[in-house]
Design a protein around this motif. Structure first.
Motif, mmCIF file in Angstrom:
data_model
loop_
_atom_site.group_PDB
_atom_site.id
_atom_site.type_symbol
_atom_site.label_atom_id
_atom_site.label_comp_id
_atom_site.label_asym_id
_atom_site.label_seq_id
_atom_site.Cartn_x
_atom_site.Cartn_y
_atom_site.Cartn_z
ATOM 1 N N ALA A 184 33.387 21.605 31.704
ATOM 2 C CA ALA A 184 34.822 21.923 31.757
ATOM 3 C C ALA A 184 35.245 22.104 33.211
ATOM 4 C CB ALA A 184 35.102 23.191 30.960
ATOM 5 N N GLN A 185 36.514 21.949 33.453
ATOM 6 C CA GLN A 185 37.069 22.215 34.773
ATOM 7 C C GLN A 185 37.964 23.451 34.675
ATOM 8 O OE1 GLN A 185 36.675 20.788 37.966
ATOM 9 N NE2 GLN A 185 34.846 19.989 36.937
ATOM 10 N N PRO A 186 38.159 24.166 35.802
ATOM 11 C CA PRO A 186 38.990 25.369 35.767
ATOM 12 C C PRO A 186 40.427 25.026 35.347
ATOM 13 C CG PRO A 186 37.710 25.212 37.792
ATOM 14 C CD PRO A 186 37.541 23.919 37.084
ATOM 15 N N PRO A 187 41.179 25.975 34.823
ATOM 16 C CA PRO A 187 40.765 27.368 34.643
ATOM 17 C C PRO A 187 39.744 27.549 33.519
ATOM 18 C CG PRO A 187 42.964 27.017 33.739
ATOM 19 C CD PRO A 187 42.583 25.746 34.425
ATOM 20 N N LEU A 216 32.911 35.028 32.496
ATOM 21 C CA LEU A 216 33.088 34.112 33.627
ATOM 22 C C LEU A 216 34.552 33.718 33.730
ATOM 23 C CD1 LEU A 216 31.860 32.135 35.808
ATOM 24 C CD2 LEU A 216 31.767 30.427 33.964
ATOM 25 N N TYR A 217 35.089 33.854 34.936
ATOM 26 C CA TYR A 217 36.473 33.440 35.171
ATOM 27 C C TYR A 217 36.500 32.616 36.444
ATOM 28 C CZ TYR A 217 41.509 33.972 36.183
ATOM 29 O OH TYR A 217 42.828 33.751 36.472
ATOM 30 N N VAL A 222 40.874 33.251 42.517
ATOM 31 C CA VAL A 222 40.319 34.433 41.838
ATOM 32 C C VAL A 222 39.631 35.316 42.881
ATOM 33 C CG1 VAL A 222 38.653 35.257 40.130
ATOM 34 C CG2 VAL A 222 39.978 33.181 39.683
ATOM 35 N N SER A 223 39.912 36.621 42.839
ATOM 36 C CA SER A 223 39.398 37.506 43.892
ATOM 37 C C SER A 223 38.573 38.651 43.303
ATOM 38 C CB SER A 223 40.566 38.103 44.673
ATOM 39 O OG SER A 223 41.240 39.031 43.836
ATOM 40 N N PHE A 224 37.923 39.380 44.195
ATOM 41 C CA PHE A 224 37.143 40.546 43.769
ATOM 42 C C PHE A 224 38.052 41.608 43.159
ATOM 43 C CE2 PHE A 224 34.358 44.161 43.937
ATOM 44 C CZ PHE A 224 33.088 43.625 43.768
ATOM 45 N N ALA A 225 39.293 41.658 43.640
ATOM 46 C CA ALA A 225 40.243 42.618 43.064
ATOM 47 C C ALA A 225 40.490 42.300 41.586
ATOM 48 C CB ALA A 225 41.564 42.589 43.842
ATOM 49 N N GLY A 307 35.480 32.238 41.629
ATOM 50 C CA GLY A 307 35.359 32.840 40.299
ATOM 51 C C GLY A 307 34.635 34.161 40.353
ATOM 52 N N PHE A 308 34.820 34.946 39.292
ATOM 53 C CA PHE A 308 33.980 36.133 39.159
ATOM 54 C C PHE A 308 33.173 36.036 37.864
ATOM 55 C CE2 PHE A 308 37.971 38.149 37.291
ATOM 56 C CZ PHE A 308 37.488 38.387 36.011
ATOM 57 N N ALA A 309 32.091 36.782 37.817
ATOM 58 C CA ALA A 309 31.238 36.768 36.625
ATOM 59 C C ALA A 309 30.682 38.172 36.420
ATOM 60 C CB ALA A 309 30.098 35.781 36.787
ATOM 61 N N PHE A 310 30.313 38.441 35.201
ATOM 62 C CA PHE A 310 29.626 39.709 34.917
ATOM 63 C C PHE A 310 28.720 39.517 33.708
ATOM 64 C CE2 PHE A 310 33.779 39.779 32.804
ATOM 65 C CZ PHE A 310 33.430 40.014 31.492
#
Ligand code: DAH
Length: 345
Positions: A184-187, A216-217, A222-225, A307-310
Motif C-alpha cells: 500500500a502507499q500512504p496514507p 503504524l501511521y 507525520v511528526s513525533f507530536a 511515520g510513527f509506529a508503536f
C-alpha cells in the motif's frame, strides 16, 4: 363367483371401518395390515383376473375405494393419536424440576482487552490489519532494519521452524508493518493485533507466547507530536481521563528516535503496587518515528513520507484490567478461570 368376490371387498371395507387402533403402536399394526408392502388389500386386487371383463372396471374402483378408506383413516388417526401422545407427555412433565444448565461461552480476557484497544484506535481512523504468525525472516527482521548479524536480533530469542533459518514464529507484530507497507502507499493508518512468540522461560510474568497490538501511521508530515498525542488519547481511553503517560528514550532498530511509554497507575492499591514494582508506572509499549530505512525497504519514499509506529503488550494490560496475578492462567484454558469473564465485547 364374482358376487362372492365383490362381497369380500365389502367385508374388507367394513373391517377397516370397524378397526379402532387406540394408540400409536396399534395404529402401526393397522398400517402394516392395510397399507404396508404386504398388505391384505393387495389380495383383493389380485382377484381381478377372476372377474368377468364387463365388471372389471367397477371391481377395480371398489377396491381402490377400500384402499383410500384405509389411507384416510390412517392419516386422521395418526394426527389424533400423535397429538394425544404429546399431550400425555406434557402432563407427565415435572414443572418444578430444576432446568438443565446451559453452558454459555465467554470471551477470553485477552480477546476482550484486545478488542477494547482495537475499538479505541478505530475511533480515530485506524483499520485492523491481520496477518500470519508463521513469518519469514525478511518481514520479521530484515525489512524492519534488523539484518542478519545485527546485534538487535538478540533482543528477541526466536523460534525458527525446524530445519529452516528462513521461516520463524513472528517475534513481534512489527512484521505486519512490512506486510502492509509493501502492498500500500500512504496514507497508511493500521493496527495489527495478534499473537507473537519468543523462546523465553515461562513464569508468572513472562511466557513464550503472548499478544501485541501494533500501530503504524505513515503520511506526509507525520511528526513525533502526532505520536505523543495519539498515545495520550489511547491512555486516557484505556485507563481513564486522568491517565498520565511518560515517554522514556529507548532503542529499537526500526524507529528513530525510539521511546518506551509508561502509564501512571499509582501505588495506592496493592495490585498496582505489585504490577508496577512499587514505582506506580506500568510500561506498556515501545514506539518511535519509523526509521527511513524501513520505509525504503518496503517501497515507500522516505523523502516524501514520515511515520510513527508503536507496539504494545496485551497481557500486562489484561492483568491490570482483571486483577490477575499470573500470566500463565491466560494460556491454560481452564474453564473455571475463563468462566469468570462473561463479556459482550
Ligand atoms: N516490536 C517491539 C517489541 O516487540 C515493539 C515496538 C517498538 C513496536 C517500537 C514498534 C515500535 O512498532 O515502533 O518489543
Amino acid at each position: 363367483m364374482s358376487a362372492e368376490t365383490f362381497q369380500k371387498v365389502d367385508e374388507m371395507k367394513a373391517a377397516i371401518e370397524a378397526e379402532q387402533p387406540a394408540n400409536l403402536d396399534e395404529l402401526e399394526q393397522f398400517r402394516i395390515k392395510y397399507l404396508g408392502s404386504k398388505n391384505i388389500i393387495k389380495g383383493l386386487f389380485g382377484e381381478i383376473r377372476n372377474i368377468p371383463n364387463e365388471q372389471k372396471k367397477e371391481y377395480g374402483q371398489r377396491v381402490n375405494a377400500v384402499k383410500e378408506a384405509a389411507e384416510t383413516k390412517y392419516a386422521a388417526l395418526k394426527n389424533e393419536l400423535e397429538t394425544q401422545a404429546e399431550e400425555a407427555a406434557a402432563q407427565d412433565m415435572d414443572l418444578t424440576a430444576p432446568g438443565e444448565p446451559l453452558d454459555l461461552g465467554s470471551r477470553h480476557p485477552i480477546a476482550v482487552t484486545m478488542n477494547r484497544i482495537i475499538r479505541i484506535f478505530e475511533r480515530i481512523g485506524f483499520i485492523v490489519a491481520d496477518d500470519r504468525e508463521i513469518e519469514d525472516d525478511w518481514h520479521n527482521f530484515t525489512a524492519m532494519n534488523t539484518p542478519e548479524d545485527h546485534p538487535a536480533r538478540d533482543m528477541q530469542d526466536t523460534f525458527y521452524l525446524q530445519g529452516s533459518m528462513e521461516m520463524l514464529l513472528r517475534t513481534h507484530t512489527s512484521s505486519v508493518q512490512a506486510r502492509v507497507m509493501k502492498n500500500a502507499q500512504p496514507p497508511i493508518r493500521i493496527i495489527a493485533p495478534g499473537r507473537v512468540y519468543r523462546n523465553e522461560t515461562v513464569s508468572a510474568r513472562s511466557h513464550c507466547q503472548f499478544h501485541q497490538v501494533e500501530g503504524l501511521y505513515v503520511d506526509e508530515g507525520v511528526s513525533f507530536a502526532d505520536l505523543k498525542q495519539t498515545l495520550l488519547y489511547f491512555a486516557r481511553e484505556m485507563f481513564g481521563p486522568d491517565a498520565k503517560i511518560r515517554l522514556r528514550p529507548s532503542y529499537f532498530p526500526f524507529t528513530e528516535p525510539s521511546a518506551e511509554m509508561d502509564v501512571y497507575l499509582g501505588t495506592e492499591t496493592e495490585k498496582d503496587y505489585r504490577l508496577t514494582k512499587g514505582t506506580g508506572w506500568l510500561e506498556i509499549l515501545g514506539c518511535g518515528m519509523v526509521d527511513p530505512a524501513v520505509l525504503d525497504n518496503c517501497g515507500i519514499d522516505s523523502n516524501k513520507y514520515t511515520g510513527f509506529a508503536f507496539g504494545m503488550g496485551i497481557e500486562r494490560q489484561a492483568l491490570r484490567l482483571y486483577d490477575i496475578g499470573d500470566i500463565r492462567l491466560f494460556f491454560e484454558n481452564d474453564v473455571r478461570f475463563l468462566k469468570q469473564f462473561a463479556s459482550t465485547i
